[in-house]
Design an enzyme around this catalytic site. Structure first.
Site, PDB file in Angstrom:
ATOM      1  CE1 TYR A   1      17.206  74.374  44.194  1.00 16.48           C
ATOM      2  CE2 TYR A   1      17.971  73.930  46.435  1.00 16.48           C
ATOM      3  CZ  TYR A   1      17.727  73.243  45.184  1.00 16.48           C
ATOM      4  OH  TYR A   1      18.491  72.251  44.533  1.00 16.48           O
ATOM      5  CD  GLU A   2      19.833  79.576  43.613  1.00 13.42           C
ATOM      6  OE1 GLU A   2      19.881  80.759  43.344  1.00 13.42           O
ATOM      7  OE2 GLU A   2      20.565  78.933  44.363  1.00 13.42           O
ATOM      8  N   GLY A   3      14.963  81.490  44.152  1.00 12.57           N
ATOM      9  CA  GLY A   3      13.501  82.461  43.746  1.00 12.57           C
ATOM     10  C   GLY A   3      12.462  81.446  43.645  1.00 12.57           C
TER      11      GLY A   3
END
Lengths: 596, 596
Positions: free
Chosen positions: A439-441
């Protein structure tokens, strides 16, 4: 049952010895952060983490969150723990005093974030997201919006969320379908579905402030038409009291591999009332303030799970009697030696230790740049610090989570068969750590951000500044026998990285696939070089201590040994990573999609 | 929901082209294994795996096994699937015809084992353990014991188990407490507790044959006092019918990270009647027959989870539209390109592909040695093959499971956030694959077995034979431009391994910790070299095909490209592994246990 002890002394060493934070007393909030204050805060934070949050980690994993009639119930004890957490003022530590924050250095807060996340990663995400929402509104909201939302986000009375992903779009937000229709009163009606919303719905607070990306009809196509909106779960009256329920509901919560204690929600927006944050169609700029902060905190999660799993692996390795040391029995009076005598067990523990201490140094070092980027006196000083933040953000996010996961797996391995059994708690660390790579890229996106954007930004200003800093640092110490091992290691690794960088510049522009093919290996090289730098800095600080009244202190002796282990056993990877980078993209891209 | 398609063509390529199994028709059972028979068996096995076992994989994970009143219930559908499995004769494929087996080559059976394990690893463990029990009784049991147990184990009417671990001892079996009291009738009364017993209790068959390690009172201390016993769940009457329930009960089943479809039991033995297998106090020798076979099959499990997760990652990477190729839109008519166009996605897929095909080749190549070791005509031929089996067993077990797990994690990464969500099934592959690094001897133990025992055995006979084979192979092809890439890669990697081996011989004897410190990195180098050899062999076979009537066939073209990818992107790791090996044990062992 796993245990956790906050690495307070290591943090004190980093703040006072390596970073010498006292030197920065000219920055707002730093003068208040005296050695005594810092130590008291770290010790208090450790207590909350060890006594309140850590015991709930297994509970959160086993119970998970439940959705009933649109309401999400968090695991037993989370509500009380959250109350304790905000009453302690932990959500306000580094927030703006103007809105009720304590205004202490972010570098100190990042230590607290690691501690809370090691104790209970799923729990730590609730206040973590609030802080991200705080930062985005603080940086891009109107003064009125700040007055409405910031005090409650800082106090923790309300929490925040980030709404980006939709079923058909994650990385590629230009495909977004959520709409925001302008209303006569200046508000917008938001309609659409968002997925993977961490802390999207829960019972910890009586309001939740959603930051939502959506498209204003008639705006530009793609990512250039995305705007950011603040959408509270309950509308807020002028007097600050809560008004009507807004048109946002939790459609379902995900069943996932780990972080069961945090609710991952599908949020349905139906004519929900929202207000624009920042400019129309400039939503990504505003959201990036939140994402960059979140990426650093996700990197911290990687470290946090490696640290807590390491601590438990050490305890097990000292307690578990199995086999005899191949160099002769170490505890002949016992039926067998503790497994920590076995080199391959040591290998796993030392790998973790070298990573944990190096990662913590890098996070603190970068977080201090974050403070300077905002609070620094000169424009040039702030710009230089901000350049570093931009350059290191993808490295910290991806390298610390790739390695943090790998090391949680190592810690589980130390337990043998027991590591696979749920009641020992080691497999939870592995499952929880896994999400941080995604997550978060996803980490591949971080690598592309580093290679495709950050390296070249402003004509490579950030990278060249970092290389210059390293070259000067190395040159000043080349003849210093005391730190020779660390400097030689750093010099060799930096040379490999420079070599890879040259190769990228020559080939990446001609064929972007070359940059993409090299990106992850390059990011890992970059991570190794930054760690080598941190280990050199730590070794110097430890030697200074040993030479000045702390002779023989095992803490500093261990630093030197662990740093040497890093240089001898971990750092050599740069050579094979360089070979990979230079092998190019040809064989990687040669197969047609059909051939797979 | 994940899917699976058995890699039948790749297996056919390995058997007919690379190994040219037809050449071995002199070995018993090989003449029957004509090309048509082999292909028919692989295709039939594929059907059972794809249509019967794979659909139950998620069911098994979600339901798990349940224990009630001492009886274990397997997940919905497992019982029927097992019936189908044994009715198809799959448990009898390579077993001794003397006792009802089909006597086909083990190399063929290993292909079937991979297929079944990819479809449903937890299910595959039930017949897998039976085959291990079959092998131990076949090799070390009396003729009477063979007559009683083998036919039912071969037909699958009964299953088998391995009982080694106790709460306080796993690796160090010398600490064992389970007792076996001799009885007047020649039987023994077994009393003790065994843990982590896979398939220890279940509802698939009406009898379970436990092979149990225990100590006969008065015997030698430690591992030299351990004997092996056969302890059936139900005693067997002279006419083969089932008699009284034996004194073995399932105390509990473990809640674990994965393989939920297989029951992991605590078995309590109370005056259970058992019979000695092999000689008194020579239990480990007998058990090793079972363990070595099990270790190869666990290596196969690593491959199996990498293969099935790879297949699903490929499907997702072709379907998921996200972003545009950095070298220009590939499908401009669609809202975005499929993510398989992105180099970093390719990197993960190609890493998996290069591993899966290389691992499959290595398993088949080694399994054929296994056939020759037993069925070979000349004593020397059998001995040489057996040497190779001994040398490669720890490599296959540890390298294929370390990498198999890493690649299941990669496949999950390709899915982004969806990879973390249970319903997509990717996280199950990761959780299931994780156990393979731990059981049947944790991978660190495999590394120690390779470095501490197998290298030096018989004066290094196996290792030197392998090095000689490689050197001759390389020398014969050094000027063959067609295979230059593969041969050069193999030559460089083999040189690194030889270098590491010399270093070990010089330093490992003087200080055993040096061997222990180097063991895991050395094993990984060994794995890379064996893969490089397999890729050279496969490349040659593919080129032969391309030059003889199959010009342009994408299957063979892809082999060459994937092999090149392996040489360029994976194989360079030997250089940093060598650097680690040579860095020695000093910094690894320097810290006192208290310093951790």
């Amino acid at each position: 049952m796993p245990t956790y002890t906050a690495p307070v002394r290591d943090m004190q060493f980093l703040l006072h010895d390596m970073l010498q934070i006292e030197k920065y007393s000219n920055l707002p909030g730093f003068a208040e952060a005296t050695e005594d204050v810092i130590n008291a805060i770290l010790e208090e934070g450790a207590k909350v983490a060890e006594e309140v949050l850590q015991p709930l980690n297994v509970v959160g994993d086993q119970e998970g969150c439940t959705l009933k009639d649109g309401e999400v119930t968090t695991p037993t004890g989370f509500k009380e723990a959250y109350k304790t957490f905000i009453e302690g003022g932990w959500s306000a530590l580094s927030a703006d005093p103007e809105y009720g924050g304590q205004g202490l250095p972010h570098v100190l807060n990042s230590g607290i974030l690691e501690i809370m996340s090691s104790a209970n990663m799923a729990f730590g995400m609730y206040p973590g997201l609030s802080h991200g929402a705080y930062s985005a509104i603080h940086a891009h909201g109107t003064e009125e919006q700040r007055r409405i939302y910031l005090p409650k986000l800082i106090s923790g009375e309300w929490t925040g969320t980030m709404n980006l992903t939709e079923p058909h779009c994650g990385t590629d937000l230009g495909l977004m379908r959520t709409k925001a229709e302008p209303q006569a009163d200046g508000s917008y009606k938001i309609t659409g579905t968002k997925i993977f919303i961490s802390a999207g719905e829960h019972d910890l607070t009586d309001n939740i402030i959603h930051l939502v990306l959506a498209k204003i009809p008639g705006g530009p196509e793609g990512i250039g038409g995305v705007s950011l909106f603040v959408v509270p779960k309950f509308l807020v009256n002028d007097d600050g009291s809560l008004g009507a329920r807004n048109g946002v509901t939790c459609g379902s919560i995900e069943h996932k591999m780990g972080i069961h204690g945090n609710s991952t929600c599908v949020l349905n927006y139906e004519d929900a009332t929202g207000w624009l944050i920042g400019d129309e169609h400039k939503g990504m700029r505003a959201m990036f303030t939140m994402m960059n902060e979140a990426r650093l905190n996700v990197g911290l999660q990687g470290l946090s799970q490696s640290e807590v799993s390491y601590q438990n692996a050490v305890t097990y390795a000292k307690d578990r009697l199995q086999g005899r040391s191949i160099s002769g029995a170490k505890e002949p009076d016992k039926p067998a030696d503790p497994i920590i005598v076995h080199p391959d067990i040591r290998r796993m523990l030392m790998n973790q230790r070298a990573f944990n201490e190096g990662a913590r140094a890098l996070v603190f070092w970068t977080a201090l740049k974050g403070d300077i980027a905002i609070k620094g006196e000169g424009e040039g000083e702030r710009e230089a610090a901000d350049d570093y933040m931009g350059l290191f953000t993808p490295v910290i996010k991806a390298y610390l989570t790739d390695l943090g996961f790998a090391h949680a797996v190592n810690a589980q391995q130390v337990y043998g068969g027991h590591g696979y059994i749920s009641e020992w708690g080691m497999e939870q660390f592995v499952r929880d750590a896994r999400i941080a790579m995604i997550y978060e890229g996803a980490n591949g996106i971080q690598a592309l951000d580093l290679v495709g954007r950050k390296l070249a930004q402003n004509g490579g200003r950030a990278l060249f500044a970092f290389f210059k800093e390293l070259d000067e640092y190395i040159a000043e110490r080349e003849n210093d026998a005391a730190v020779a091992i660390y400097i030689e290691g750093l010099k060799k690794a930096k040379a490999d990285l420079a070599d890879a960088t040259d190769w990228l510049m020559k080939n990446g522009l001609a064929n972007p696939d070359e940059a993409g093919a090299a990106s992850t290996d390059y990011l890992h090289m970059f991570g190794l070089v930054t760690f080598a730098y941190m280990w050199a800095l730590m070794a110097e600080s430890a030697q200074t201590r040993l030479a000045n009244g702390s002779a023989g202190d095992p803490f500093y002796e261990s630093k030197l040994t662990t740093g040497r282990y890093f240089v001898e056993r971990v750092l050599p990877d740069t050579s094979s990573l360089l070979a990979r980078v230079k092998s190019g993209s040809e064989s990687m891209m040669a197969l047609s999609a059909e051939a797979f």
